[in-house]
Design a protein around this motif. Structure first.
Motif, short mmCIF file in Angstrom:
data_model
loop_
_atom_site.label_atom_id
_atom_site.label_comp_id
_atom_site.label_asym_id
_atom_site.label_seq_id
_atom_site.Cartn_x
_atom_site.Cartn_y
_atom_site.Cartn_z
N ARG A 89 29.84 -26.67 12.62
CA ARG A 89 28.93 -26.03 11.66
C ARG A 89 29.10 -26.62 10.27
NH1 ARG A 89 26.95 -21.54 14.21
NH2 ARG A 89 28.19 -20.93 15.99
N ASN A 90 30.28 -27.16 10.04
CA ASN A 90 30.62 -27.63 8.70
C ASN A 90 31.49 -28.87 8.87
OD1 ASN A 90 30.75 -27.52 5.90
ND2 ASN A 90 32.59 -26.24 5.89
N VAL A 91 30.87 -30.04 8.69
CA VAL A 91 31.50 -31.27 9.16
C VAL A 91 31.91 -32.16 7.98
CG1 VAL A 91 31.20 -33.31 10.62
CG2 VAL A 91 30.02 -31.17 11.20
N VAL A 92 33.13 -32.69 8.05
CA VAL A 92 33.58 -33.72 7.12
C VAL A 92 33.38 -35.09 7.76
CG1 VAL A 92 35.62 -34.79 6.05
CG2 VAL A 92 35.23 -32.35 5.80
N PHE A 93 32.81 -36.01 7.01
CA PHE A 93 32.66 -37.39 7.45
C PHE A 93 33.68 -38.24 6.72
CE2 PHE A 93 28.89 -35.40 8.87
CZ PHE A 93 28.52 -36.08 10.02
N LEU A 94 34.44 -39.03 7.48
CA LEU A 94 35.61 -39.71 6.92
C LEU A 94 35.69 -41.13 7.46
CD1 LEU A 94 38.60 -39.69 5.71
CD2 LEU A 94 39.30 -38.85 7.96
N GLY A 95 36.09 -42.06 6.61
CA GLY A 95 36.36 -43.41 7.11
C GLY A 95 35.69 -44.48 6.29
N SER A 96 35.26 -45.50 7.00
CA SER A 96 34.62 -46.63 6.34
C SER A 96 33.60 -47.21 7.30
CB SER A 96 35.69 -47.67 5.97
OG SER A 96 35.09 -48.75 5.30
N GLY A 97 32.59 -47.87 6.74
CA GLY A 97 31.58 -48.50 7.60
C GLY A 97 30.22 -47.90 7.35
N PRO A 98 29.17 -48.66 7.65
CA PRO A 98 27.80 -48.18 7.40
C PRO A 98 27.49 -46.87 8.13
CG PRO A 98 27.82 -50.53 7.96
CD PRO A 98 29.20 -50.03 8.15
N LEU A 99 28.10 -46.68 9.31
CA LEU A 99 27.81 -45.46 10.08
C LEU A 99 28.20 -44.20 9.33
CD1 LEU A 99 28.84 -45.81 13.86
CD2 LEU A 99 26.58 -45.28 12.93
N LEU A 100 29.19 -44.31 8.45
CA LEU A 100 29.70 -43.13 7.74
C LEU A 100 28.57 -42.42 7.01
CD1 LEU A 100 32.21 -41.53 6.74
CD2 LEU A 100 32.37 -43.16 4.86
N TYR A 101 27.78 -43.19 6.26
CA TYR A 101 26.70 -42.60 5.47
C TYR A 101 25.48 -42.30 6.33
CZ TYR A 101 29.59 -43.84 1.55
OH TYR A 101 30.64 -43.92 0.68
N LEU A 102 25.23 -43.18 7.30
CA LEU A 102 24.06 -42.99 8.16
C LEU A 102 24.17 -41.68 8.94
CD1 LEU A 102 21.50 -43.89 9.69
CD2 LEU A 102 22.97 -45.15 11.25
N VAL A 103 25.31 -41.48 9.60
CA VAL A 103 25.44 -40.29 10.44
C VAL A 103 25.49 -39.03 9.58
CG1 VAL A 103 26.73 -39.20 12.31
CG2 VAL A 103 26.64 -41.69 12.18
N ALA A 104 26.17 -39.13 8.42
CA ALA A 104 26.21 -37.97 7.52
C ALA A 104 24.79 -37.56 7.13
CB ALA A 104 27.05 -38.29 6.29
N TRP A 105 23.98 -38.57 6.80
CA TRP A 105 22.60 -38.27 6.41
C TRP A 105 21.81 -37.70 7.61
CZ3 TRP A 105 19.31 -36.57 3.33
CH2 TRP A 105 17.93 -36.75 3.54
N GLN A 106 22.03 -38.26 8.79
CA GLN A 106 21.33 -37.73 9.98
C GLN A 106 21.69 -36.26 10.21
OE1 GLN A 106 22.62 -40.76 12.76
NE2 GLN A 106 20.61 -41.78 12.75
N TYR A 107 22.95 -35.91 9.94
CA TYR A 107 23.36 -34.51 10.10
C TYR A 107 22.64 -33.62 9.09
CZ TYR A 107 26.80 -34.47 13.84
OH TYR A 107 27.37 -34.49 15.07
N VAL A 108 22.61 -34.08 7.84
CA VAL A 108 21.94 -33.29 6.80
C VAL A 108 20.47 -33.10 7.16
CG1 VAL A 108 21.14 -33.35 4.41
CG2 VAL A 108 23.53 -33.88 4.93
N ALA A 138 30.30 -30.98 4.83
CA ALA A 138 31.26 -30.48 3.84
C ALA A 138 31.58 -31.54 2.80
CB ALA A 138 32.53 -30.01 4.52
N ALA A 139 31.67 -32.80 3.24
CA ALA A 139 31.96 -33.90 2.31
C ALA A 139 31.87 -35.21 3.06
CB ALA A 139 33.36 -33.76 1.70
N VAL A 140 31.63 -36.28 2.30
CA VAL A 140 31.77 -37.63 2.83
C VAL A 140 32.95 -38.26 2.11
CG1 VAL A 140 30.72 -39.91 3.06
CG2 VAL A 140 29.32 -37.85 3.38
N LEU A 141 33.98 -38.62 2.89
CA LEU A 141 35.20 -39.17 2.30
C LEU A 141 35.32 -40.63 2.71
CD1 LEU A 141 37.62 -36.18 3.06
CD2 LEU A 141 36.21 -36.57 1.02
N ASP A 142 35.13 -41.49 1.75
CA ASP A 142 35.13 -42.93 2.01
C ASP A 142 36.51 -43.48 1.68
OD1 ASP A 142 34.67 -45.73 1.99
OD2 ASP A 142 32.56 -45.41 1.43
N THR A 143 37.12 -44.21 2.60
CA THR A 143 38.47 -44.75 2.33
C THR A 143 38.41 -45.96 1.40
OG1 THR A 143 38.32 -46.00 4.39
CG2 THR A 143 39.54 -43.93 4.47
#
Lengths: 388, 456
Positions: B152-171, B178-183
């Motif tokens: 229900r409340n997801v943190v996206f973490l890591g590195s790579g183009p998928l990080l932002y793509l999947v976060a946006w798809q979820y939104v 909950a947050a996007v945390l880029d290493t």
């Protein structure tokens, strides 16, 4: 820059035989250099099934096997780990009545050696071993035989030898070996020159090079086991198990995986590498589901193979060279070297330090092949528990 | 040898689909073996059942491509032999061993195109094996195929183009991020500006994900290192370091990954020669620019031959098929081939820049406590692996596997070998290229013990 080494004994081949010899010789006070073309214990010694079994061996091998039986319980003291060794018992199954008759005959023959074999008819076997299913005509149980983890035991012998002061050179193939006035001179790796008084050839499936260099080639061929392992499962199979006359053997390791084998793999274009065969693996998987219905939902996670030396009479070569003083051979264990190897190392130490050993090894002399015409190595091994 | 064996394609993502299309256009009838249940691969994966979501809902900016590839593949069906839900688990000589319908099958081949794709590259940190932690790819699959989010409340973490793509798809799908945390540091993203000359559209789309996430109120933090997953039975939050401070954020699921790693086991089993690739930090099969390998009749296409993305996969799929056709003695349009080779080089240039914008986290294991599980299948900890390396003075990856058990379980090192390699190289101060690579063993994925003979 040439690296020069000199030692009392040089050992070619860091499998379980070479490594245990290195350890024994160091303990006897000799200086030792141990060489392997790859990594110690990474070939047949390290990737075999892990059976620590006397049952089923030829009478000629039993004194040797009994000597090894005394060594296995002392692993912790010798090499610092128990190597997952356990005397779980070894159960030999007969699928057909004639197989059971052979098991009965074998039990009678080896009675003087004190293996304490227990015989069961099919119904009795299923009562005594209730996890057993499928067609079982009878069984022979050796309660003090067992199993261990070759992946750990074999490299640990090499490490113990090194810790005891042996020089261990890995990824160092021996290219040339010649007899000199007071011993041997070897060339190895890219930059090593070694001189030694005694030379031990324990190079497994690769041992014929040195044997041939010293004019006594053996009819050594190669066999490749075909192994399958399942995912870890609840502990249920307490014994190591093999089938008489049929290609199936199986044990369950402490972590829960079932390790099973049978049939043969095949060599790749580079014959130093081998793969298990799918046909053999599928046959083994099918037999496992017949014998153990509780495995119906299980998955297999990996197949593997290895490279093992085979000789036509299914016995190894162990002992002094017939052509060259100071040279000793120990190779060609025909898929059954794991259990005996630590004793072979001890025997090699006896031979180097005193020129003799109390363990009868006459049947394993390389001289039995001296007058053999070449090309006589066509006969396939009949031993089915390959690389146990 | 039988001259009439049809060409075989393994994988039906963009590379496999384009390879099939090219072979059919040349009058061949390929066998297409797909682990998925409908063609599309990972990026253009389709739902199990039609659930009313449009192509734009599912694939966003890539909807037109997805629709085109799906339609093209469906149009090919009368001209190919398609085997969905079939796992090729071994290659022995010129024979594929596969499982389909729970049965064992063997298919002989003369010409084979492997388009086996990639999976997330992951690294361990405390708690990564807790229920609720997913890879970015798995988070995306859940959404695309099953129409659900991983929490229900997801943190996206890591590195790579998928990080932002999947976060946006979820939104976009109505999920709460909950947050996007880029290493990686924010400054790394400035590299994207130099990618404009390769593919301005892609760069703009990529940058827009971050902008849109921010506009929806999603916090993005850069230069972050996770310290642990909070929770004992399941994910309750994530603690992470940003600068010198440790922060905690509540969440019930975490999606993470560090770009992709190619699936190369089948190429290995087919005997291909490998080389170390600095950019992908792993060993890749050696190919020429058209995808020919060192194994006769074996061609590679798509991310399985090195990570390059979906558009590059389409190009390399067509190229591999053209090379196959050419090698079988049929003339192909040389202009087309050289245009494709050029296009492929451009994509490779883009990929070099993406690697700088989404870099692999350096010195990962400096801050990972020893009790962290490195190999989740065999439950081997980081300290066990390090002790095994030091105890045996190990310098080679297969040796580390044999002595530590790491990489010996169900995944056969597919998930943990990147971490094993990083730890071995860091502990012994050796280059990744100098510690060897795990040899592939069949089966490449677990098989049921009850696998029964099917046929060939």
């Amino acid at each position: 820059m040439i690296r020069r080494f000199s030692a009392d004994v040089a050992i070619v081949g860091g499998g379980l035989v070479g490594s245990s010899a290195a350890l024994a010789l160091r303990k006897a006070g000799l200086s030792v250099i141990l060489m392997d073309k790859g990594f110690c214990g990474a070939q047949a010694s390290g990737v075999n099934y892990g059976g620590v079994r006397r049952q089923g061996r030829s009478v000629a091998q039993l004194p040797l096997s009994q000597r090894a039986h005394q060594i296995w319980p002392r692993l912790k003291e010798l090499i610092g780990i128990d190597g997952e060794y356990q005397r779980s018992g070894h159960l030999k199954l007969a699928r057909k009545p004639e197989d059971f008759a052979r098991l009965e005959q074998y039990a009678e023959t080896v009675k003087p050696f004190g293996l304490n074999l227990e015989l069961f008819t099919g119904a009795m076997a299923k009562t005594r071993f209730p996890w057993l299913s499928g067609n079982v005509a009878g069984a022979s149980f050796c309660p003090d035989d067992g199993q261990a983890n070759p992946r750990l035991v074999s490299p640990a012998f090499a490490k113990a030898a090194r810790d005891a002061g042996a020089i261990v050179l890995e990824q160092t193939a021996v290219h040339a070996a010649v007899r000199t006035s007071d011993g041997f001179a070897l060339q190895a790796g890219t930059d090593c020159e070694i001189t030694c008084h005694f030379l031990i050839n324990s190079a497994g499936a690769w041992a014929n090079k040195i044997a041939t260099d010293f004019d006594e080639p053996a009819p050594l061929s190669r066999i490749y086991p075909s192994m399958v392992v399942t995912e870890p499962l609840a502990l249920r199979l307490p014994v190591s198990l093999g089938e008489e006359g049929g290609g199936f053997y199986c044990r369950q390791v402490q972590r829960g995986n079932y390790i099973m084998g049978g049939g043969r793999g095949y060599a790749l274009i580079d014959p130093d590498f081998s793969r298990p065969s799918t046909a053999a693996a599928l046959a083994v998987m099918k037999r496992a589901t017949t014998l153990f219905p509780h495995l119906a939902g299980a998955h297999v996670i990996r197949f593997w193979s290895g490279t093992e030396g085979q000789l036509p009479d299914n016995n190894p070569v162990i002992g002094r060279s017939g052509t060259t003083p100071g040279l000793f051979h120990a190779f060609g264990f025909c898929g059954a070297g794991f259990q005996v190897a630590p004793a072979v190392g001890a025997i090699l130490c006896d031979l180097v330090t005193s020129g003799e050993t109390a363990t009868p090894i006459a049947a394993f002399s390389i001289e039995r092949f001296h007058n053999m015409p070449p090309q006589h190595n066509k006969k396939k091994g009949t031993h089915n528990e390959m690389v146990e | 040898m039988n001259d009439t064996l049809p060409p075989v394609i393994v994988g039906a993502g963009p590379a496999g689909i384009c390879a099939a299309k090219t072979l059919v256009a040349a009058g061949l009838r390929p066998i297409v073996i797909d682990e998925g249940f409908r063609a599309g691969g990972q990026i253009y994966r389709r739902p199990f059942v039609d659930d009313g979501r449009s192509a734009t809902d599912l694939y966003g900016s890539e909807a037109a491509k997805a629709t085109r590839l799906h339609r093209e593949f469906d149009g090919l069906l009368p001209s190919i032999d398609y085997m969905p839900q079939a796992l090729v688990w071994n290659i022995a000589g010129n024979e594929l061993h596969l499982m389909a319908d729970g049965k064992h099958h063997q298919i002989g081949f003369q010409n084979l195109i492997l388009s086996t794709g990639a999976t997330d590259r992951i690294l361990p940190f405390p708690g990564w094996t807790l229920p609720g932690v997913y890879t970015l790819g798995a988070a995306q699959t859940a959404l695309k195929v099953q129409g659900c989010t991983i929490g229900r409340n997801v943190v996206f973490l890591g590195s790579g183009p998928l990080l932002y793509l999947v976060a946006w798809q979820y939104v976009k799908a109505g999920g709460n991020v909950a947050a996007v945390l880029d290493t990686a540091p924010f400054s790394a993203k400035l590299n994207l500006l130099s990618a404009f000359r390769f593919d301005p559209r892609l760069v703009l789309i990529g940058m827009s994900y971050a902008a849109r996430l921010v506009s929806r109120g999603v916090k993005i933090r850069y230069n972050v290192r996770p310290t642990r997953v909070d929770g004992s039975q399941y994910v309750e939050g994530l603690s992470f370091k940003s600068g010198t401070k440790v922060h905690s954020i509540a969440c019930d699921a975490i999606a993470y990954g560090f770009a992709l790693r190619p699936e190369t086991q089948l190429a290995d089993l087919s005997g291909c020669t490998f080389r170390f690739d600095d950019r992908d930090r792993t060993w890749l099969p050696v190919t020429d620019e058209a995808g020919r390998t060192s194994s006769q009749g074996v061609y590679l296409a798509g991310d399985g031959s090195g990570i390059a993305g979906a558009d590059a996969a389409e190009i390399s799929g067509e190229l591999a098929a053209l090379a196959l056709i050419q090698d079988s003695g049929t003339t192909v349009d040389p202009g087309r081939m050289s245009a494709l080779v050029k296009a492929r080089r451009r994509k490779a240039g883009l990929r070099d820049i993406l690697e700088k914008a989404f870099p692999f986290p350096d010195n990962w294991f400096d801050q990972i406590p020893g009790y962290t599980k490195l190999c989740r299948c065999e439950e081997v900890t980081v300290s066990t692996v390090i002790d095994t390396i030091n105890g045996g003075e190990l310098r080679e990856l297969n040796r580390l596997k044999a002595l530590s058990r790491s990489g010996m379980g169900r995944c056969q090192g597919r998930m943990c070998s990147a971490a094993m390699a990083e730890v071995l190289s860091a502990t012994q101060h050796l280059k990744l290229a100098d510690i060897g690579r795990l040899r592939a063993q069949a089966p490449v994925k677990p098989l049921p013990l009850l696998l029964q003979e099917g046929g060939s």
